[in-house]
Each structure stands twice: as C-alpha cells, then as structure tokens.
Scaffold this motif. Structure first.
Motif, PDB file in Angstrom:
ATOM      1  N   PHE A 233       0.819  -1.217   0.000  1.00 25.28           N
ATOM      2  CA  PHE A 233       0.000   0.000   0.000  1.00 25.28           C
ATOM      3  C   PHE A 233       0.855   1.271   0.000  1.00 25.28           C
ATOM      4  O   PHE A 233       0.425   2.296  -0.540  1.00 25.28           O
ATOM      5  CB  PHE A 233      -0.966  -0.010   1.180  1.00 25.28           C
ATOM      6  N   LEU A 234       2.070   1.197   0.560  1.00 24.89           N
ATOM      7  CA  LEU A 234       2.952   2.361   0.501  1.00 24.89           C
ATOM      8  C   LEU A 234       3.400   2.614  -0.926  1.00 24.89           C
ATOM      9  O   LEU A 234       3.398   3.762  -1.402  1.00 24.89           O
ATOM     10  CB  LEU A 234       4.162   2.146   1.423  1.00 24.89           C
ATOM     11  N   THR A 235       3.756   1.559  -1.621  1.00 20.92           N
ATOM     12  CA  THR A 235       4.138   1.699  -3.032  1.00 20.92           C
ATOM     13  C   THR A 235       2.964   2.199  -3.855  1.00 20.92           C
ATOM     14  O   THR A 235       3.125   3.060  -4.740  1.00 20.92           O
ATOM     15  CB  THR A 235       4.645   0.354  -3.578  1.00 20.92           C
ATOM     16  N   GLY A 236       1.784   1.693  -3.553  1.00 23.58           N
ATOM     17  CA  GLY A 236       0.597   2.153  -4.272  1.00 23.58           C
ATOM     18  C   GLY A 236       0.318   3.628  -4.074  1.00 23.58           C
ATOM     19  O   GLY A 236      -0.240   4.293  -4.951  1.00 23.58           O
ATOM     20  N   ALA A 237       0.733   4.163  -2.921  1.00 25.24           N
ATOM     21  CA  ALA A 237       0.539   5.581  -2.643  1.00 25.24           C
ATOM     22  C   ALA A 237       1.634   6.443  -3.247  1.00 25.24           C
ATOM     23  O   ALA A 237       1.394   7.590  -3.641  1.00 25.24           O
ATOM     24  CB  ALA A 237       0.481   5.818  -1.132  1.00 25.24           C
ATOM     25  N   VAL A 238       2.856   5.899  -3.330  1.00 25.46           N
ATOM     26  CA  VAL A 238       4.011   6.701  -3.751  1.00 25.46           C
ATOM     27  C   VAL A 238       4.290   6.613  -5.258  1.00 25.46           C
ATOM     28  O   VAL A 238       4.596   7.628  -5.899  1.00 25.46           O
ATOM     29  CB  VAL A 238       5.270   6.262  -2.960  1.00 25.46           C
ATOM     30  N   ALA A 239       4.195   5.427  -5.830  1.00 18.91           N
ATOM     31  CA  ALA A 239       4.619   5.237  -7.229  1.00 18.91           C
ATOM     32  C   ALA A 239       3.854   6.098  -8.235  1.00 18.91           C
ATOM     33  O   ALA A 239       4.472   6.678  -9.141  1.00 18.91           O
ATOM     34  CB  ALA A 239       4.533   3.760  -7.606  1.00 18.91           C
ATOM     35  N   PRO A 240       2.520   6.208  -8.143  1.00 15.38           N
ATOM     36  CA  PRO A 240       1.824   7.062  -9.109  1.00 15.38           C
ATOM     37  C   PRO A 240       2.267   8.526  -9.045  1.00 15.38           C
ATOM     38  O   PRO A 240       2.369   9.200 -10.079  1.00 15.38           O
ATOM     39  CB  PRO A 240       0.350   6.901  -8.718  1.00 15.38           C
ATOM     40  N   ALA A 241       2.534   9.006  -7.831  1.00 16.07           N
ATOM     41  CA  ALA A 241       3.008  10.389  -7.695  1.00 16.07           C
ATOM     42  C   ALA A 241       4.397  10.540  -8.282  1.00 16.07           C
ATOM     43  O   ALA A 241       4.718  11.572  -8.897  1.00 16.07           O
ATOM     44  CB  ALA A 241       3.011  10.792  -6.220  1.00 16.07           C
ATOM     45  N   MET A 242       5.251   9.526  -8.093  1.00 15.04           N
ATOM     46  CA  MET A 242       6.571   9.540  -8.729  1.00 15.04           C
ATOM     47  C   MET A 242       6.427   9.649 -10.245  1.00 15.04           C
ATOM     48  O   MET A 242       7.102  10.451 -10.899  1.00 15.04           O
ATOM     49  CB  MET A 242       7.339   8.256  -8.405  1.00 15.04           C
ATOM     50  N   ALA A 243       5.556   8.813 -10.798  1.00 16.71           N
ATOM     51  CA  ALA A 243       5.359   8.804 -12.250  1.00 16.71           C
ATOM     52  C   ALA A 243       4.865  10.159 -12.745  1.00 16.71           C
ATOM     53  O   ALA A 243       5.338  10.677 -13.764  1.00 16.71           O
ATOM     54  CB  ALA A 243       4.384   7.697 -12.632  1.00 16.71           C
TER      55      ALA A 243
ATOM     56  N   GLU B  44       4.541  -2.666 -14.147  1.00 15.20           N
ATOM     57  CA  GLU B  44       3.449  -1.708 -14.004  1.00 15.20           C
ATOM     58  C   GLU B  44       3.917  -0.264 -14.061  1.00 15.20           C
ATOM     59  O   GLU B  44       3.298   0.583 -14.734  1.00 15.20           O
ATOM     60  CB  GLU B  44       2.732  -1.953 -12.668  1.00 15.20           C
ATOM     61  N   PHE B  45       5.009   0.036 -13.357  1.00 14.09           N
ATOM     62  CA  PHE B  45       5.438   1.429 -13.224  1.00 14.09           C
ATOM     63  C   PHE B  45       6.652   1.806 -14.063  1.00 14.09           C
ATOM     64  O   PHE B  45       6.894   2.994 -14.295  1.00 14.09           O
ATOM     65  CB  PHE B  45       5.726   1.738 -11.749  1.00 14.09           C
TER      66      PHE B  45
ATOM     67  N   PRO C 132       7.334   1.569 -17.313  1.00 17.76           N
ATOM     68  CA  PRO C 132       7.050   2.358 -18.516  1.00 17.76           C
ATOM     69  C   PRO C 132       6.650   3.803 -18.212  1.00 17.76           C
ATOM     70  O   PRO C 132       6.647   4.648 -19.111  1.00 17.76           O
ATOM     71  CB  PRO C 132       5.883   1.588 -19.157  1.00 17.76           C
ATOM     72  N   ARG C 133       6.342   4.078 -16.946  1.00 18.25           N
ATOM     73  CA  ARG C 133       5.959   5.442 -16.548  1.00 18.25           C
ATOM     74  C   ARG C 133       7.110   6.153 -15.842  1.00 18.25           C
ATOM     75  O   ARG C 133       6.925   7.197 -15.236  1.00 18.25           O
ATOM     76  CB  ARG C 133       4.735   5.374 -15.642  1.00 18.25           C
ATOM     77  N   GLY C 134       8.314   5.568 -15.937  1.00 24.95           N
ATOM     78  CA  GLY C 134       9.502   6.251 -15.433  1.00 24.95           C
ATOM     79  C   GLY C 134       9.928   5.884 -14.036  1.00 24.95           C
ATOM     80  O   GLY C 134      10.866   6.483 -13.500  1.00 24.95           O
ATOM     81  N   VAL C 135       9.271   4.904 -13.416  1.00 21.17           N
ATOM     82  CA  VAL C 135       9.611   4.506 -12.053  1.00 21.17           C
ATOM     83  C   VAL C 135      10.311   3.154 -12.091  1.00 21.17           C
ATOM     84  O   VAL C 135       9.710   2.136 -12.440  1.00 21.17           O
ATOM     85  CB  VAL C 135       8.356   4.415 -11.160  1.00 21.17           C
ATOM     86  N   ARG C 136      11.585   3.150 -11.757  1.00 17.13           N
ATOM     87  CA  ARG C 136      12.348   1.904 -11.739  1.00 17.13           C
ATOM     88  C   ARG C 136      12.121   1.182 -10.412  1.00 17.13           C
ATOM     89  O   ARG C 136      12.200   1.795  -9.347  1.00 17.13           O
ATOM     90  CB  ARG C 136      13.843   2.178 -11.927  1.00 17.13           C
ATOM     91  N   VAL C 137      11.861  -0.108 -10.482  1.00 13.40           N
ATOM     92  CA  VAL C 137      11.632  -0.911  -9.274  1.00 13.40           C
ATOM     93  C   VAL C 137      12.612  -2.088  -9.275  1.00 13.40           C
ATOM     94  O   VAL C 137      12.638  -2.871 -10.228  1.00 13.40           O
ATOM     95  CB  VAL C 137      10.188  -1.431  -9.197  1.00 13.40           C
TER      96      VAL C 137
END
Length: 254
Positions: free
Chosen positions: A123-133, A175-176, A178-183
C-alpha cells in the motif's frame, strides 16, 4: 564524496537501525534529503542527529506500518510534505522476523508478519509510485533476503514474505517502469546485527561462501545507493544479491 543523489529526496522505512539506518545514512552522505521512518522516535532522532552532524539533510517521520492501507498512505502523505512535495526514492525496508517452525506459528503471528512485510509496502508503493510517475519518475527499492531462495528450517513464514516482495518487484517494474519509475530489489545475505547470538548463527550460515563470513549493513547500503542513482537508469526489475555468494556459489575445500 561524489554526491550521486544530490537534489533527490528519499523515504526509507525501518530506518532507525541496522540495514535501514545504513541506507538512510548513505543516501544522505550522497546528497539526498532523507526521511527516516520507524516506530521509535528516540532512535529516529538519533539517526537524524547523526546525519545532520555530518552535514546531511534528514527528518524523522514516525510510522507504525501495521499493514493497514491507512497507515501506509499516512506515511506517504507526511513524508511527501516533509520532503517538499515529492519522493524520488522509496526504500521498502521495514520488516519483522519471528523465527519459528511452521507448526509453532500461530495465526496471529502469521497475519502480523504478512501485514508488516507485504501489505505495508504494497500500500505504501501504491501511494508513492503514481506520484513519482506524475512527477517524471523515481526509484523504488525493496528489501528481500537470501532465504527467499535458499530454504532454512526456521524461516518458512518470513522467507515466503520475501518471496512475495521479489514477485512484487517484477510486477511493479512492469506496471510502473514504462511510466519512469524503476523498481528493483536487494537480497542481503547474513548481515552483522547487534545481537551476538544471531551473529553466531549468521556466521555459521556464511561458512562455505566466497566471502567466508557475514556482511555489514554498509555493504547493503552501497547497493541501495547504486539502485537509487542515475547510473542504474537501465536497471529494471532485478533482485540484486548482496550475500557474499551465499545463494549463487559453492566453495569446495581443497
């Protein structure tokens, strides 16, 4: 110092001791503004004071990541505020490890370990990753463990949570990414703790490896700096073994 993370912001969970603390300190030394997160305000203040004494930027945000979506989202919101509106790097490090047999594990413990080790970072990643993107990109680093792939008899529950985090690393990369977030993830071997008894067990586990002994939290932190920095911009979805060769190499005595 090369200042490889100059201008970046970072949130490190479980950052008040051992590996998490070393990562927070290494990030700050490389120029990042770091939010040190954990349950203990006293230990958090100690880490922050140490970083600031070395000329780094750090703040403490208390969080009890119990697995609830609300707790994870509250941490994301407060860390974003403290860091001036964005999180460039997230390190999902917080976790618990009750060593017991499968038959000796009760349901409450099972649920608690999955809540802290899997649900909270989910849930932390779900909250942070979209904002990063939305902000143009970022990096997420998950902490796994060598016992996710090399089984030991008293780690069935814990190792399964780390296996879940390795799977999530690949899924989130798809998931992330392609939107610029490396995991990516780091899989540490046995690392020196403060507990002497645990250190003895870990030392035994590292016999027969190329390293020949336990690693240090700094070794894991160095890997985290690499995965957070721009030099790893073409690295996506990996599990980086920093384990002294424990999972990949067998040393046969002559």
């Amino acid at each position: 110092m090369s200042m490889r993370l100059a201008g970046k912001t970072a949130l490190v969970t479980g950052a008040t001791s051992n590996i998490g603390r070393a990562i927070a300190e290494a990030f700050a030394a490389e120029g990042a503004h770091v939010v040190v997160s954990g349950r203990s305000a006293g230990r958090g203040a100690e880490v922050v004071e140490g970083i600031r004494a070395q000329g780094g930027q750090a703040d403490f945000v208390r969080a009890d990541l119990d697995g609830s979506a609300a707790a994870s989202r509250a941490l994301a919101e407060e860390a974003t505020r403290v860091l001036g509106g964005r999180i460039d790097v997230l390190v999902n490090n917080a976790g618990i490890y009750p060593a017991d047999s499968t038959a000796g594990t009760d349901e409450k413990t099972f649920d608690e370990v999955y809540a802290v080790n899997v649900k909270a970072p989910f849930f932390l990643t779900g909250a942070v990753a979209p904002a990063m993107a939305a902000a143009g990109g970022g990096a997420i680093i998950n902490l796994s463990s060598w016992v996710a792939r090399l089984g030991i008899s008293v780690a069935a529950l814990y190792s399964s949570t780390k296996g879940a985090m390795e799977t999530l690393t690949r899924a989130w990369s798809a998931e992330f990414g392609p939107r610029g977030v490396r995991v990516n993830a780091i899989s540490p071997g046995a690392v020196l703790p403060s507990d002497a008894e645990v250190a003895d067990i870990g030392g035994t586990m590292m016999k027969g490896t190329p390293a020949g002994g336990m690693g240090t939290p700094d070794a894991i932190a160095n890997a985290a700096v690499y995965l957070a920095a721009d030099e790893s911009s073409f690295v996506h979805g990996i599990v980086l073994d920093v384990d002294g060769g424990r999972t990949g190499v067998a040393v046969v005595a002559a």
